[in-house]
Design an enzyme around this catalytic site. Structure first.
Site, PDB file in Angstrom:
ATOM      1  N   HIS A 265       0.780  -1.127   0.066  1.00 49.10           N
ATOM      2  CA  HIS A 265      -0.067  -0.044  -0.103  1.00 49.10           C
ATOM      3  C   HIS A 265       0.702   1.196  -0.121  1.00 49.10           C
ATOM      4  O   HIS A 265       0.674   2.124  -0.764  1.00 49.10           O
ATOM      5  CB  HIS A 265      -0.917  -0.090   0.991  1.00 49.10           C
ATOM      6  CG  HIS A 265      -1.797   1.147   1.301  1.00 49.10           C
ATOM      7  ND1 HIS A 265      -2.997   1.263   1.175  1.00 49.10           N
ATOM      8  CD2 HIS A 265      -1.484   2.495   2.035  1.00 49.10           C
ATOM      9  CE1 HIS A 265      -3.665   2.399   1.168  1.00 49.10           C
ATOM     10  NE2 HIS A 265      -2.634   3.260   1.489  1.00 49.10           N
ATOM     11  N   GLU A 266       1.795   1.393   0.980  1.00 47.15           N
ATOM     12  CA  GLU A 266       2.561   2.470   1.072  1.00 47.15           C
ATOM     13  C   GLU A 266       3.429   2.671  -0.089  1.00 47.15           C
ATOM     14  O   GLU A 266       3.960   3.655  -0.808  1.00 47.15           O
ATOM     15  CB  GLU A 266       3.453   2.812   2.283  1.00 47.15           C
ATOM     16  CG  GLU A 266       2.719   2.518   3.762  1.00 47.15           C
ATOM     17  CD  GLU A 266       1.594   3.846   3.840  1.00 47.15           C
ATOM     18  OE1 GLU A 266       1.876   4.872   2.899  1.00 47.15           O
ATOM     19  OE2 GLU A 266       0.722   3.290   4.203  1.00 47.15           O
ATOM     20  N   HIS A 269       1.757   4.550  -2.953  1.00 46.12           N
ATOM     21  CA  HIS A 269       2.134   6.080  -2.774  1.00 46.12           C
ATOM     22  C   HIS A 269       3.280   6.439  -3.032  1.00 46.12           C
ATOM     23  O   HIS A 269       3.486   7.457  -3.652  1.00 46.12           O
ATOM     24  CB  HIS A 269       1.728   6.411  -1.211  1.00 46.12           C
ATOM     25  CG  HIS A 269       0.164   6.383  -0.534  1.00 46.12           C
ATOM     26  ND1 HIS A 269      -0.517   6.936  -1.140  1.00 46.12           N
ATOM     27  CD2 HIS A 269      -0.376   5.471   0.380  1.00 46.12           C
ATOM     28  CE1 HIS A 269      -1.619   6.933  -0.687  1.00 46.12           C
ATOM     29  NE2 HIS A 269      -1.740   6.055   0.419  1.00 46.12           N
ATOM     30  N   GLU A 295      -4.735   7.855  -3.060  1.00 48.81           N
ATOM     31  CA  GLU A 295      -5.141   6.527  -2.433  1.00 48.81           C
ATOM     32  C   GLU A 295      -5.388   5.536  -3.671  1.00 48.81           C
ATOM     33  O   GLU A 295      -5.373   4.338  -3.297  1.00 48.81           O
ATOM     34  CB  GLU A 295      -6.480   6.722  -1.443  1.00 48.81           C
ATOM     35  CG  GLU A 295      -6.822   5.613  -0.542  1.00 48.81           C
ATOM     36  CD  GLU A 295      -5.823   5.155   0.529  1.00 48.81           C
ATOM     37  OE1 GLU A 295      -4.740   5.901   0.654  1.00 48.81           O
ATOM     38  OE2 GLU A 295      -6.087   4.241   1.101  1.00 48.81           O
TER      39      GLU A 295
HETATM   40 MG    MG Z   1      -3.090   5.318   2.123  1.00 50.52          MG
END
Ligand code: MG
Length: 501
Positions: A265-266, A269, A295
Site C-alpha cells: 500500500h505505502e 503511494h 489513495e
Molecule cells: Mg493510504
C-alpha cells in the site's frame, strides 16, 4: 514576466525547502525519536510551520501571483507555468483566508482532543471525548464559514482534501455503492466458512517479514536509491522530494498481511511520489492531485495487483524461501483465498475490499449529520451502533471498537474519510482503462513483471503531479470523474469466484 516568475519560483522553493525540513522532522518523530524528544520536536515543528506560513502568506506572494496568472494561462492550460500558477493560487487563497488566531485556536483544540481521544479510546469512554468533538465540530463550522461554500459547510472541508469534491456529488456515489454491496455481503455471509485465512495467520518471524517486504517493494519498482523503508506504529509515506520518498511498515508476528499489504500500500503511494517529474521538486506541482488520487495508487497496488491470483502465484515461492516449511503444501489459489477472506468487521483498518467502503459510508453519514446539526454529539454512539447493525449485522460491544476507533476527528479532520472511497473507486477505473491500453496486464504479476504496469501509471498519472485538479485529471486520462460501476464489477467478479456464487 519571466523575471517575475523566477522571483515567485525562488520564494516558493524556499517555502518548500522549509516544509521539506519539517517533513524530515516528522518522519524522524515517528521512526526514530525517543519519547523524551516530543516536547522539543513539537517546538521545532511549530517554529518551522510559522516560518513557512509567514513567508508563503506574505502580500508579496499574492502580488506576484496576481501579476503572473494571466500571462501563465496564456502559455496554454497544459503548460508548466499555467499549472504552477493555478496550484499556487489555490494554496495562497486558502492560506490567507484563515486568520492566525483561528489557526492557533484550532491547533490548540486538536492537540487537546488527541490526548483526550487517546485516553477515551483506552477507557472506551465516549462521554470524555464528547466535549472535544463538539469543539472540533464548532471550529470546523467556523472554518467552513471562513473558507466559503455554496450548499453545505461540509463542501468547504472536503475541498481541503479533495479539491472540487462536494457532498452533492458524493451522495449518489455512496448510495449506488451501498446498494451494490449489500447483496454481495449477504452472499458472502451465507458462505462465511468457505474461505479461511489460516495460511497467513500465526507465528511469522518478524525479521523475515521485513526482509520479504523490502524484496517485494523493490520488485514493484520502488527505487531504494531514492527512498528507504523503516518500521513505525502506523505505516505512512512521506516525500521530501522526488529524490527521497520514504515508506514505513508494521510487522505483526501473527498476521502476515499487516506487513505484506501495509508495505505494498505505502509503496503505491511512494511510486507516485518517485514518479513525479524532478522539475516539480520544490514547486506547488510536487505531490499528488489529491488524497483520493493518491489513495487510488496505493489501493491499486495493494488490492488490484497485490491481492490478485497472478500476484499470489509470484509471491508463493518468496514466502517459501522466507518461511521454510510454512507454505510447502500451499497452492497459489489457497494463498489467494487466504488474503481475500471477507467478513463483516468492527474495525475499518482491518476491513476487506468488500466491506471497507461501508465503513467509510458510516463515518461519512455520521460526520455530515453532526456537522449539519442533524445529529447531536451525545447521540452519536447510538447512531453509530444502529447503522453498524444495518450495514454489517454486527454491533460493537464498546465504543472503542465503534465510534471511537479512528483518530481523524481528534486531528480536526472532518471531510477526510471520503477520499478513501474515492481512491478505491478510481483504482478500479484505472484497471479498466489499463485493460484497453495494456491488454494482458493482469497476468504480468505472475512472472514478476511489474514494469509495464508502473510505466502506464507513470505516463497517465504520475507525470502530472499536482498540475490538474482531480476531476480534470480523471477526465483527461479516464474520460470521466469517479464512478462506482468499475469497482462494483471488480469486487462482484472477484468475490463470486472466491465464494462460489
Ligand atoms: Mg493510504
Amino acid at each position: 514576466m519571466q523575471n517575475k516568475f523566477e522571483e515567485l519560483k525562488k520564494r516558493i522553493a524556499e517555502v518548500s525547502a522549509i516544509n521539506s525540513a519539517s517533513a524530515v522532522l516528522g518522519w524522524d518523530q515517528q521512526v526514530n525519536m525517543p519519547p523524551g524528544g516530543a516536547e522539543a520536536r513539537a517546538a521545532s515543528l511549530s517554529a518551522l510551520e510559522e516560518l513557512s506560513h509567514s513567508k508563503f502568506a506574505a502580500p508579496e506572494t499574492g502580488r506576484l501571483i496576481d501579476s503572473l496568472y494571466g500571462w501563465a494561462q496564456g502559455l496554454g492550460a497544459d503548460s508548466f507555468e499555467a499549472g504552477y500558477l493555478r496550484a499556487v493560487r489555490r494554496d495562497y487563497e486558502k492560506a490567507v483566508k484563515l486568520p492566525p488566531e483561528f489557526v492557533g485556536e484550532f491547533s490548540r483544540a486538536t492537540s487537546e482532543a488527541i490526548n483526550a481521544w487517546t485516553k477515551a479510546r483506552g477507557d472506551s469512554d465516549f462521554k470524555a471525548f464528547a466535549p472535544h468533538l463538539q469543539r472540533i465540530l464548532d471550529l470546523n463550522l467556523r472554518k467552513a464559514g471562513i473558507l466559503g461554500y455554496k450548499a453545505s459547510p461540509y463542501d468547504a472541508l472536503l475541498d481541503l482534501y479533495e479539491p472540487g469534491a462536494t457532498k452533492a456529488r458524493l451522495e449518489p456515489l455512496f448510495k449506488k455503492l451501498a446498494a451494490g454491496l449489500a447483496p454481495l455481503i449477504k452472499e458472502i455471509a451465507a458462505r462465511a466458512g468457505s474461505v479461511s485465512s489460516d495460511l497467513v495467520r500465526g507465528g511469522f518471524d518478524e525479521a523475515a517479514q521485513f526482509g520479504l517486504v523490502n524484496e517485494i517493494v523493490e520488485a514493484l519498482g520502488y527505487d531504494f536509491s531514492r527512498g528507504r523503508q523503516d518500521r513505525s506504529a502506523h505505516p505512512f509515506t512521506t516525500d521530501f522530494s522526488a529524490g527521497d520518498v520514504r515508506i514505513t511498515t508494521r510487522t505483526e508476528r501473527d498476521w502476515l498481511p499487516a506487513a505484506l499489504y501495509g508495505s505494498v500500500h505505502e509503496c503505491g503511494h511512494a511510486l507516485y511520489g518517485q514518479g513525479t517529474p524532478r522539475e516539480f521538486d520544490f514547486t506547488p506541482l510536487a505531490g499528488g492531485a489529491s488524497l483520493g488520487v493518491h489513495e487510488s495508487q496505493s489501493r491499486f497496488w495493494e488490492n488490484i495487483v497485490g491481492r490478485s491470483l497472478p500476484f499470489c502465484a509470484w509471491l508463493l515461492p518468496l514466502l517459501r524461501k522466507r518461511f521454510p516449511g510454512r507454505f510447502d503444501k500451499a497452492s497459489p489459489e489457497e494463498l489467494y483465498a487466504a488474503v481475500n477472506r471477507s467478513a463483516p468487521s468492527l474495525i475499518r483498518v482491518e476491513a476487506d475490499e468488500v466491506t471497507y467502503n461501508l465503513h467509510i459510508l458510516l463515518r461519512y453519514e455520521a460526520e455530515t449529520s453532526l456537522l449539519e446539526g442533524r445529529l447531536k454529539v451525545a447521540d452519536a454512539p447510538e447512531f453509530w451502533n444502529a447503522r453498524m447493525k444495518e450495514l454489517f449485522g454486527i454491533v460493537p460491544a464498546r465504543d472503542s471498537e465503534g465510534i471511537l476507533q479512528d483518530i481523524h476527528w481528534s486531528l480536526g479532520a472532518i471531510g477526510y474519510f471520503p477520499t478513501y472511497t474515492l481512491g478505491n473507486l478510481i483504482s478500479a477505473q484505472l484497471a479498466e482503462k489499463m485493460d484497453k491500453d495494456l491488454p494482458g496486464w493482469r497476468g504480468l504479476p505472475a512472472r514478476g513483471e511489474f514494469a509495464p504496469i508502473l510505466g502506464w501509471l507513470r505516463k497517465h498519472v504520475h507525470v502530472h503531479g499536482r498540475k490538474y485538479l482531480p476531476d480534470e485529471l480523471l477526465m483527461k486520462e479516464l474520460g470521466s470523474g469517479a464512478r462506482v460501476e468499475p469497482f462494483l464489477e471488480y469486487v462482484k467478479a472477484k468475490y463470486s469466484g472466491l465464494y462460489g456464487f
